[in-house]
Design a protein around this motif. Structure first.
Motif, PDB file in Angstrom:
ATOM      1  N   MET A   1      25.473  20.563 -61.447  1.00 17.94           N
ATOM      2  CA  MET A   1      24.027  20.375 -61.327  1.00 17.94           C
ATOM      3  C   MET A   1      23.736  18.946 -60.865  1.00 17.94           C
ATOM      4  N   SER A   2      22.865  18.785 -59.877  1.00 16.65           N
ATOM      5  CA  SER A   2      22.530  17.428 -59.448  1.00 16.65           C
ATOM      6  C   SER A   2      21.012  17.327 -59.308  1.00 16.65           C
ATOM      7  N   GLY A   3      20.493  17.119 -58.113  1.00 17.75           N
ATOM      8  CA  GLY A   3      19.054  16.998 -57.934  1.00 17.75           C
ATOM      9  C   GLY A   3      18.614  15.560 -57.970  1.00 17.75           C
ATOM     10  N   MET A   4      17.354  15.346 -57.585  1.00 18.90           N
ATOM     11  CA  MET A   4      16.810  13.990 -57.479  1.00 18.90           C
ATOM     12  C   MET A   4      15.376  13.983 -57.984  1.00 18.90           C
ATOM     13  N   LEU A   5      15.103  13.040 -58.885  1.00 23.61           N
ATOM     14  CA  LEU A   5      13.771  12.903 -59.461  1.00 23.61           C
ATOM     15  C   LEU A   5      13.207  11.535 -59.098  1.00 23.61           C
ATOM     16  N   VAL A   6      12.000  11.531 -58.550  1.00 21.14           N
ATOM     17  CA  VAL A   6      11.304  10.273 -58.244  1.00 21.14           C
ATOM     18  C   VAL A   6      10.262  10.022 -59.334  1.00 21.14           C
ATOM     19  N   VAL A   7      10.208   8.797 -59.828  1.00 21.66           N
ATOM     20  CA  VAL A   7       9.179   8.391 -60.793  1.00 21.66           C
ATOM     21  C   VAL A   7       8.371   7.293 -60.114  1.00 21.66           C
ATOM     22  N   ALA A   8       7.107   7.584 -59.830  1.00 24.88           N
ATOM     23  CA  ALA A   8       6.314   6.725 -58.943  1.00 24.88           C
ATOM     24  C   ALA A   8       5.133   6.107 -59.665  1.00 24.88           C
ATOM     25  N   GLY A   9       4.882   4.833 -59.373  1.00 32.51           N
ATOM     26  CA  GLY A   9       3.728   4.132 -59.936  1.00 32.51           C
ATOM     27  C   GLY A   9       2.537   4.230 -58.996  1.00 32.51           C
ATOM     28  N   LEU A  10       1.419   4.738 -59.513  1.00 35.18           N
ATOM     29  CA  LEU A  10       0.203   4.891 -58.703  1.00 35.18           C
ATOM     30  C   LEU A  10      -0.673   3.642 -58.725  1.00 35.18           C
ATOM     31  N   GLY A  11      -0.225   2.584 -59.413  1.00 35.30           N
ATOM     32  CA  GLY A  11      -1.062   1.397 -59.524  1.00 35.30           C
ATOM     33  C   GLY A  11      -2.206   1.622 -60.489  1.00 35.30           C
ATOM     34  N   PRO A  12      -3.095   0.641 -60.618  1.00 36.57           N
ATOM     35  CA  PRO A  12      -4.121   0.684 -61.674  1.00 36.57           C
ATOM     36  C   PRO A  12      -5.268   1.646 -61.418  1.00 36.57           C
ATOM     37  N   GLY A  13      -5.437   2.117 -60.196  1.00 32.29           N
ATOM     38  CA  GLY A  13      -6.542   3.047 -59.957  1.00 32.29           C
ATOM     39  C   GLY A  13      -7.005   3.088 -58.511  1.00 32.29           C
ATOM     40  N   GLY A  14      -7.159   1.937 -57.899  1.00 31.34           N
ATOM     41  CA  GLY A  14      -7.638   1.879 -56.524  1.00 31.34           C
ATOM     42  C   GLY A  14      -6.613   2.457 -55.559  1.00 31.34           C
ATOM     43  N   GLU A  15      -7.092   3.297 -54.620  1.00 31.99           N
ATOM     44  CA  GLU A  15      -6.160   3.949 -53.689  1.00 31.99           C
ATOM     45  C   GLU A  15      -5.480   2.923 -52.783  1.00 31.99           C
ATOM     46  N   ALA A  16      -6.146   1.810 -52.494  1.00 33.81           N
ATOM     47  CA  ALA A  16      -5.582   0.798 -51.594  1.00 33.81           C
ATOM     48  C   ALA A  16      -4.451  -0.001 -52.242  1.00 33.81           C
ATOM     49  N   LEU A  17      -4.170   0.311 -53.519  1.00 35.22           N
ATOM     50  CA  LEU A  17      -3.079  -0.365 -54.217  1.00 35.22           C
ATOM     51  C   LEU A  17      -1.845   0.530 -54.370  1.00 35.22           C
ATOM     52  N   ILE A  18      -1.878   1.718 -53.780  1.00 40.96           N
ATOM     53  CA  ILE A  18      -0.691   2.601 -53.820  1.00 40.96           C
ATOM     54  C   ILE A  18       0.241   2.193 -52.676  1.00 40.96           C
ATOM     55  N   THR A  19       1.485   1.893 -52.961  1.00 38.01           N
ATOM     56  CA  THR A  19       2.402   1.439 -51.906  1.00 38.01           C
ATOM     57  C   THR A  19       2.708   2.582 -50.929  1.00 38.01           C
TER      58      THR A  19
END
Lengths: 244, 244
Positions: free
Chosen positions: A1-19
């Motif tokens: 079994m393998s697979g790949m999981l991404v854990v992503a930070g959305l920033g504090p709220g503003g869309e312009a702060l999402i990388t």
């Protein structure tokens, strides 16, 4: 079994702060897993399944995400802020530790703008010298550890950022935090209460330790405490680089 | 005199970590001001003047940027990482304090991914509990303050992130940091050396306090020290949310 999981930070709220890195991961996902208000920020599209769960369910959510990844789905766990700062990254590794057949899943953490950085930016540069970051919730640690860390941090003259300062179920604890700070620090010490920073509900309040009241904080607030040198210039609060 | 100055964080190096907010500010700038290697990241275009200066010149650079802004230019000061974490934001406010006619300039800080968050993400979640962030350079503070903060941070059982751990001009100081950590912490304590994270020169090394050597760090390295509970699971290093 393998697979790949991404854990992503959305920033504090503003869309312009999402990388762009996080946006790209979300665009390629088959499954997005997270706490209800964070999953609500992800646009619905064909081929994407949204798994929104309650706040108390971090470990079950993390295990579910790892299992989906092990089954070959392209899964993104979404966190607010940065996943590694009081958010989902540690919960994913705890889940992995408790479920040995999931250890072979590759986990990729994508950093985000954590709330204290966005809050500091709003008022100037209050974290511009050495600082510490403390989660004031005692859900996951004994309260006397919080008190001890506060006193040592003040004695080290760290600027401080507090996450989860006050909830309806433990309003007395932030009262106690202010008491300890008043024992350790001078009354003029500058404190910033930054609520829901970069969202439409943003509210910023800069005051002194003498004037601070526990009601200025709630669970959507990050509190920034300056060090002994933190001061105002014009409309801004800043901590100089120079000390001592 | 008024004007507006933007101070923007470019993140640790990878282009996919620059926020859209920062990209937009750069696209509208007439002048970009910063340390040579950060300004070198900005594409040349018509109508944009690049002002690249040496590392030691932060205060002069900040004053120059404020003056350009006061003259009505659309100026962006670029920092690596986050401008508020050992970068240009505090220098701008120091310059403002020293030059009273510049206090009327509006300063907008745009946060970025600071190196410790990118470094933590690369290895797992070593900052997943309370932590502190210390600049180990003694350019701007007395060395005994660094030593005292290290001991108090270890006694508080903070995870720790160190910026500017070691330079050619003061190689002995990081040797001393490791000595202090060995006095305060157990030899199995996990330490991550993350050099030039998210750039082509990235190099990550996870070891223990017993095995750590000062030569593992240079000025492009961020060092992450776990707390007493930090451990490995599979290929990852993480600090559990639960303590005590």
């Amino acid at each position: 079994m393998s697979g790949m999981l991404v854990v992503a930070g959305l920033g504090p709220g503003g869309e312009a702060l999402i990388t762009p890195e996080v946006s790209l991961a979300l665009a390629g996902a088959t499954d997005v897993v997270g706490y209800i208000p964070y999953v609500a920020r992800i646009p619905v599209r064909e081929g994407l399944t949204l798994h929104a769960t309650d706040n108390r369910a971090e470990l079950a959510r993390a295990t579910h995400a790892l299992e989906l990844a092990a089954d070959g789905r392209r899964v993104v766990v979404v966190s607010s802020g940065d996943p590694g700062v009081f958010a989902m990254a540690s919960a994913v590794f705890e889940a992995m530790e408790q479920t040995p057949h999931l250890v072979s899943v590759t986990v990729q953490i994508l950093p985000g703008i954590t709330a204290m950085l966005a809050a500091a930016a709003r008022v100037g540069s209050p974290l511009g010298h050495d600082f510490c970051t403390i989660n004031l919730s005692d859900n996951l640690k004994p309260w006397d550890m919080v008190e001890r860390r506060l006193r040592l941090a003040a004695q080290a003259d760290f600027a401080m950022a507090f996450y989860n300062p006050r909830s309806a179920s433990r309003p007395h604890q932030f009262v106690r935090v202010l008491e300890i700070l008043r024992e350790e620090c001078e009354p003029e010490r500058l404190i910033t209460f930054a609520r829901a920073v970069t969202t439409p509900e943003e509210r910023i309040n800069v005051t002194t330790l003498a004037e601070a009241r526990a009601e200025m904080a709630d669970m959507r607030t990050v509190v920034l405490v300056g060090n002994t040198a933190t001061r105002r210039v014009g409309r801004y609060v800043y901590t100089p680089r120079q000390a001592g």
